[in-house]
Design a protein around this motif. Structure first.
Motif, PDB file in Angstrom:
ATOM      1  N   THR A  57     -29.340  23.514  59.718  1.00  0.00           N
ATOM      2  CA  THR A  57     -28.158  23.353  58.578  1.00  0.00           C
ATOM      3  C   THR A  57     -28.949  24.206  57.428  1.00  0.00           C
ATOM      4  N   SER A  58     -27.873  25.075  57.066  1.00  0.00           N
ATOM      5  CA  SER A  58     -28.462  25.981  56.062  1.00  0.00           C
ATOM      6  C   SER A  58     -28.147  25.181  54.513  1.00  0.00           C
ATOM      7  N   LYS A  59     -29.017  25.796  53.599  1.00  0.00           N
ATOM      8  CA  LYS A  59     -29.031  25.215  52.276  1.00  0.00           C
ATOM      9  C   LYS A  59     -27.621  25.121  51.793  1.00  0.00           C
ATOM     10  N   ALA A  60     -26.831  26.057  51.551  1.00  0.00           N
ATOM     11  CA  ALA A  60     -25.661  26.017  50.904  1.00  0.00           C
ATOM     12  C   ALA A  60     -24.716  24.725  51.748  1.00  0.00           C
ATOM     13  N   ARG A  61     -24.752  24.463  53.009  1.00  0.00           N
ATOM     14  CA  ARG A  61     -24.020  23.497  53.474  1.00  0.00           C
ATOM     15  C   ARG A  61     -24.584  22.229  53.300  1.00  0.00           C
ATOM     16  N   ARG A  62     -25.739  22.008  53.226  1.00  0.00           N
ATOM     17  CA  ARG A  62     -26.563  20.819  53.105  1.00  0.00           C
ATOM     18  C   ARG A  62     -26.231  20.344  51.723  1.00  0.00           C
ATOM     19  N   ASP A  63     -26.326  21.351  50.604  1.00  0.00           N
ATOM     20  CA  ASP A  63     -26.093  21.073  49.271  1.00  0.00           C
ATOM     21  C   ASP A  63     -24.576  20.814  48.940  1.00  0.00           C
ATOM     22  N   LYS A  64     -23.610  21.381  49.545  1.00  0.00           N
ATOM     23  CA  LYS A  64     -22.313  20.935  49.591  1.00  0.00           C
ATOM     24  C   LYS A  64     -22.152  19.723  49.982  1.00  0.00           C
ATOM     25  N   ARG A  65     -22.645  19.211  50.855  1.00  0.00           N
ATOM     26  CA  ARG A  65     -22.545  17.805  51.342  1.00  0.00           C
ATOM     27  C   ARG A  65     -23.189  16.725  50.194  1.00  0.00           C
ATOM     28  N   ARG A  66     -24.205  17.290  49.776  1.00  0.00           N
ATOM     29  CA  ARG A  66     -24.945  16.128  48.919  1.00  0.00           C
ATOM     30  C   ARG A  66     -24.295  16.169  47.492  1.00  0.00           C
ATOM     31  N   SER A  67     -23.292  17.314  47.153  1.00  0.00           N
ATOM     32  CA  SER A  67     -23.070  17.363  45.840  1.00  0.00           C
ATOM     33  C   SER A  67     -21.913  16.355  45.403  1.00  0.00           C
ATOM     34  N   SER A  68     -21.191  15.892  46.566  1.00  0.00           N
ATOM     35  CA  SER A  68     -20.098  14.716  45.965  1.00  0.00           C
ATOM     36  C   SER A  68     -20.726  13.738  45.645  1.00  0.00           C
ATOM     37  N   VAL A  69     -21.651  13.291  46.003  1.00  0.00           N
ATOM     38  CA  VAL A  69     -22.491  11.920  45.513  1.00  0.00           C
ATOM     39  C   VAL A  69     -22.908  11.969  44.097  1.00  0.00           C
ATOM     40  N   TRP A  70     -23.284  13.031  43.413  1.00  0.00           N
ATOM     41  CA  TRP A  70     -23.592  13.299  42.140  1.00  0.00           C
ATOM     42  C   TRP A  70     -22.617  13.187  41.235  1.00  0.00           C
ATOM     43  N   LYS A  71     -21.300  13.451  41.447  1.00  0.00           N
ATOM     44  CA  LYS A  71     -20.402  13.675  40.631  1.00  0.00           C
ATOM     45  C   LYS A  71     -20.129  12.598  39.663  1.00  0.00           C
ATOM     46  N   LEU A  72     -19.803  12.566  38.480  1.00  0.00           N
ATOM     47  CA  LEU A  72     -19.545  11.338  37.560  1.00  0.00           C
ATOM     48  C   LEU A  72     -17.955  11.837  37.386  1.00  0.00           C
ATOM     49  N   SER A  73     -17.285  10.572  37.362  1.00  0.00           N
ATOM     50  CA  SER A  73     -15.922  10.643  36.775  1.00  0.00           C
ATOM     51  C   SER A  73     -15.560   9.913  35.585  1.00  0.00           C
ATOM     52  N   ALA A  74     -14.724  10.323  34.612  1.00  0.00           N
ATOM     53  CA  ALA A  74     -14.548   9.861  33.521  1.00  0.00           C
ATOM     54  C   ALA A  74     -13.746   8.431  33.683  1.00  0.00           C
ATOM     55  N   PRO A  75     -14.040   7.438  33.070  1.00  0.00           N
ATOM     56  CA  PRO A  75     -13.287   6.043  33.340  1.00  0.00           C
ATOM     57  C   PRO A  75     -11.692   6.204  32.851  1.00  0.00           C
ATOM     58  N   ALA A  76     -10.765   5.671  33.683  1.00  0.00           N
ATOM     59  CA  ALA A  76      -9.478   5.747  33.378  1.00  0.00           C
ATOM     60  C   ALA A  76      -9.239   5.191  32.278  1.00  0.00           C
ATOM     61  N   MET A  77      -8.487   5.676  31.342  1.00  0.00           N
ATOM     62  CA  MET A  77      -8.056   4.818  30.389  1.00  0.00           C
ATOM     63  C   MET A  77      -6.465   5.025  29.989  1.00  0.00           C
ATOM     64  N   THR A  78      -6.035   3.760  29.369  1.00  0.00           N
ATOM     65  CA  THR A  78      -4.715   3.989  29.243  1.00  0.00           C
ATOM     66  C   THR A  78      -4.376   3.796  27.577  1.00  0.00           C
ATOM     67  N   LEU A  79      -3.167   4.153  27.333  1.00  0.00           N
ATOM     68  CA  LEU A  79      -2.742   4.119  25.823  1.00  0.00           C
ATOM     69  C   LEU A  79      -1.987   2.892  25.389  1.00  0.00           C
ATOM     70  N   CYS A  80      -2.363   2.157  24.555  1.00  0.00           N
ATOM     71  CA  CYS A  80      -1.846   0.697  24.000  1.00  0.00           C
ATOM     72  C   CYS A  80      -0.775   1.239  23.240  1.00  0.00           C
TER      73      CYS A  80
END
Length: 61
Positions: free
Chosen positions: A8-31
């Protein structure tokens, strides 16, 4: 037993691992009072939920 045909190439391996480290902003609603809060929770500023007063903030203070 399954054995990989190629290394498995480094690029393919790292692409697979990248989704785990992503952070998403919390969903916010306007009152209706203009402040942002988390969805499906009472507003900490005015005490409203779904446009109705649930917690009386004047009595709380």
């Amino acid at each position: 037993m399954a054995v990989p045909k190629r290394k498995t190439s480094k690029a393919r391996r790292d692409k697979r691992r990248s989704s785990v480290w992503k952070l998403s902003a919390p969903a916010m609603t306007l009152c209706s009072c203009g402040t942002y809060n988390l969805p499906h929770r009472v507003c900490s500023n005015c005490g409203k939920y779904d446009g109705k007063v649930v917690v009386n903030m004047d009595a709380k203070a």
